[in-house]
Design an enzyme around this catalytic site. Structure first.
Site, short mmCIF file in Angstrom:
data_model
loop_
_atom_site.label_atom_id
_atom_site.label_comp_id
_atom_site.label_asym_id
_atom_site.label_seq_id
_atom_site.Cartn_x
_atom_site.Cartn_y
_atom_site.Cartn_z
N ASP A 98 0.83 -1.21 0.00
CA ASP A 98 0.00 0.00 0.00
C ASP A 98 0.86 1.25 0.00
OD1 ASP A 98 0.74 -0.81 2.67
OD2 ASP A 98 -0.66 0.65 3.47
N ASP A 132 8.61 4.49 -0.92
CA ASP A 132 7.82 3.91 0.19
C ASP A 132 6.63 3.15 -0.36
OD1 ASP A 132 6.75 3.36 2.64
OD2 ASP A 132 5.93 5.36 2.95
N GLU A 166 0.04 -1.18 5.58
CA GLU A 166 1.06 -0.64 6.48
C GLU A 166 0.76 0.82 6.84
OE1 GLU A 166 4.72 1.29 7.91
OE2 GLU A 166 3.62 1.80 6.09
N HIS A 389 6.08 9.92 1.42
CA HIS A 389 4.85 10.69 1.67
C HIS A 389 4.91 12.12 1.14
CE1 HIS A 389 3.37 7.89 5.16
NE2 HIS A 389 4.15 7.25 4.30
#
Ligand SMILES: [Zn+2]
Length: 414
Positions: A98, A132, A166, A389
């Site tokens: 994810d 990520d 996660e 992010h």
């Protein structure tokens, strides 16, 4: 013999930048947003990864999918992939499928869901998820494919763990997987969680602070701002609690140089909207405090300190203060620096990247804690910018190639 085989794999991986780009492109296009982030889950990503691995003859793929009626497939996929070595002892590489949403799209210079090479630096790529945590998944796949393509059986077995959820709590991901398969990691196995790292590849994360998120509700009495004596100002009382957080930080003053920063932190963060107009005294305030706590303190002690502060403020200001736990994740015992996984990783990084690693702790949280709390030594390492992010999330193809070579090197015992 083993050395020759290792060199063969490292050489094969060295030319893998285009494969990294192709894998990253497919994975980013498939998104993998969890339902709590407004997405349809990770199933498309899991399906793609499974068929990609099967195309290389990798068929030992176990599903430990968590039921979740919020997504179209009705499940959140978790995969355990095994590529046998000479020994059953396994090097595990864990990645989460994810990603987080793109956020404000106008801040991106490229389409977040199309992996794009930098115009001046073709080794540099942009796209949501490239760091990520797709780099971890891609590197695991690269190593597995290279072993099959080159007919190499390494000393250790290779295990890939691809989990969901996660970014939104792990309940349908690693926590579900470890509940269903508590013993799939065996004693002596090496566990790598490449979900944090550094731009020079030297940082190994071996410890994490405990995390406590508090939701503080202050109830006073709302009234017209021209007659403040008629009310109880919840905002003013909240300010006293917010300032009190700094006093609590001074009280929990232990230092541990393995962590950066080396102390516990107690940080007021989110504040919910109160009254819409200037001339009303707010009767209710809701705000949050993010606590990152050194392992020498319990989270219960911290909670008690904030409830005590709340009681004092409620007495002074005539309001009601309620302190609730929003999230609570106690610290796990650190992974020792002399553990097999850290020693093997250090040796491999030195061999591949030519640098010496150092071990430290962080205030953030990775899935490594789920292993550490079960007494399994897990190391968190990756060669990354540490820009997860953010808009314009970036990674280097060469970083991924190097990471894959590091994991490949760890499979051989010479
Ligand atoms: Zn991550």
């Amino acid at each position: 013999m083993s050395l020759e085989q290792k060199q063969k794999i490292l050489a094969a991986l060295a030319g893998g930048a285009d494969r990294v780009f192709a894998l990253q492109s497919r994975l980013t296009a498939l998104r993998g947003l969890g339902p709590a982030n407004g997405g349809s889950g990770e199933q498309d990503k899991a399906d793609f990864l499974e068929s990609w691995l099967r195309s290389f003859g990798i068929d030992d793929i176990e599903h430990v999918d968590a039921p979740d009626s919020r997504v179209p497939s009705g499940k959140r996929p978790n995969l355990i992939v095994r590529v046998p070595g000479r020994s059953a002892r396994t090097l595990w590489i864990l990645g989460h499928m994810d990603v987080v949403p793109a956020g404000e799209e106008s801040l991106w210079r490229t389409d977040p869901w199309t992996v794009t090479r930098d115009a001046d630096d073709p080794d540099l790529i942009y796209g949501r998820g490239v760091e990520d945590n797709q780099q971890a998944i891609v590197c695991g796949c690269m190593v597995a494919a290279a072993l099959k393509e080159n007919g190499v059986t390494p000393d250790l077995s290779l295990g890939l763990i691809f989990v969901s959820d996660e970014e939104t709590g792990n309940a349908y991901g690693i926590q579900y997987l470890l509940k269903e398969k508590p013993d799939f990691v065996k004693e002596g196995d090496l566990v790598m969680v490449p979900d944090s790292g550094s731009p020079d590849g030297t940082f190994i994360e071996v410890a994490e602070k405990g995390i406590l998120w508090l939701r503080v509700t202050v109830d006073g009495v709302q009234c017209h701002a021209s007659k403040p004596d008629d009310g109880k100002n919840a905002l003013v009382a909240s300010a006293a609690i917010i300032l009190g957080a700094a006093e609590i930080e001074q009280r929990f003053d232990a230092r541990d140089s393995i962590f950066s920063p080396d102390r516990s932190t107690f940080t007021p963060t989110k504040h919910e909207a109160n009254v819409p107009n200037v001339n009303t005294i707010p009767g209710r305030e809701v705000f949050y405090i993010d606590c990152r706590v050194l392992p020498c303190y319990t989270l219960d002690e911290v909670l008690a300190a904030f409830r005590d502060l709340g009681a004092r403020v409620s007495e002074t200001y005539g309001v009601n203060v309620d302190v609730q736990i929003q999230m609570c994740e106690p610290a796990a015992a650190p992974t020792p620096e002399d553990s097999a996984v850290v020693q093997s990783l250090k040796k491999a990084v030195k061999e591949v990247l030519g640098v010496d690693c150092w071990c430290g702790g962080v205030g953030g949280s990775t899935v490594a804690v789920s292993f550490r709390e079960r007494g399994i030594h897990a190391a968190v390492w990756a060669h990354i910018f540490e820009n997860c992010h953010t808009p314009n999330e970036a990674a280097r193809l060469s970083f991924a190639v190097g990471d894959a070579q590091v994991y490949a090197s760890m499979l051989f015992l010479d």
